[in-house]
Design a protein around this motif. Sequence first.
Motif: not given
Length: 434
Positions: A82, A98-100, A113-114, A116-118, A126, A129
């Motif tokens: 990331l 950061d918003r996915g 694109r991320r 996973d955010l969690t 998380e 990317v």
Amino acid sequence: MNRIFFRFFVLVMLSITAATFVIYLAITRLFGDPLEDIARRQAAAQIFLLEQYVDQAPADEWLTRLNKVREVSKVRLDLVPLIQARKELEPAQMGALDRGEVVLDAASKSFYRRVDLTGHKYIGSEAEVIHAQDLPIDIALALEMEAVRYVIVALALLIPIALWSRSHWQGLQALSKVADDFGAGDLSARAHMAPSASIYPLAERINHMAARIEGLLDAQRNLLHSVSHELRTPIARLEFALELLRGAAGDPALEKRIAAMEGDLSELNTLVGELLSMTRLDSPQSLQREQFELAPALAGCVDSLDPAGPAPLFELAPGLGSMEGDRRLLVRAVCNVMRNAQKYAQSRVALGARRTASGTVEIVVDDDGPGIPATERTRVFEPFYRLDRSRDRATGGFGLGLSIAHKAVGLHGGSIVAGESPLGGARFTITLPG
């Protein structure tokens, strides 16, 4: 027509181009960059696989599905840290990342694109990317399609503009020819147009103006011609009566008076002749064109000058050659200018002539007289105009010589201007086409 059409067409194209940029900026400000939207549609298949196939997998099968997509797709799908992705993105793009959201980079044909955010996909997800490269994005093709649309619009505008301009230009050309013919002395020239023509009202007004001017000039010419002819008869009678009176008179005082009256009659007869000459110079049809040698014609002007006045100095450059025109009329114009110079010169009058590099003939008459004020140098060619009436009475003349010369030179497509002479007096420069 080409110049008007081209300018109008360029103006329309510039307006369309400016409108295109304004539309692009407005859409970008309100709805986002349209080029990015095109690129997103071109990469829609890869984004769909990621969102609907890979993302829908259970946590233990997520990497397996990602690898399957790597095997069947020509797009490179890599996992990058990331921190590295944030270094390569703009500040506005990092918020979307950061918003996915899928952050598209159309210039490099890639997106970020991320994963996973969690951290639910797998351990450490998380902080990673997905970086997709070699996407089937071709902005150049989209721009070429827009250019084709632009060209089609331009051509669609070009045809009606050309037809519209052509009809107007033909009418303007007809009016221009009428103006040229009318200015050249053809007072019967008129514009003939159909009532449906776009500039028909303008043509009618020009025709009305030309008819009015022709009527006024004809009336003036007829009046001048008629009066001049009518004056000839009483002048002839007076001359005959004075001749009879001279024969019967024996008183020296009476004979002196008769001689003065004969001088007045001669002056009046000369004036009538000048007026008739003016009326004959109103039309190019009065010219009798011929080819003649210029140097002998100019040298012949000396015969018409006053022997009691200053002897003229001729400075004719070699190689004057010949020219086409009314020899008698051109010689008379030059002689009129020389006689005018001789009247006001103190001791020196010079006539020079040369052929310029462009082929035109330049004739210059100089004198060492009082000269002509700068404010009066255009008015001296007006009929009956005199700078100093008292001095003119002493030198003779009616103010018609320079006017006749001006008309004669103008009929040959030339010009005559008054200026300041190196001799200290006036300089008249006659320019004639070769």
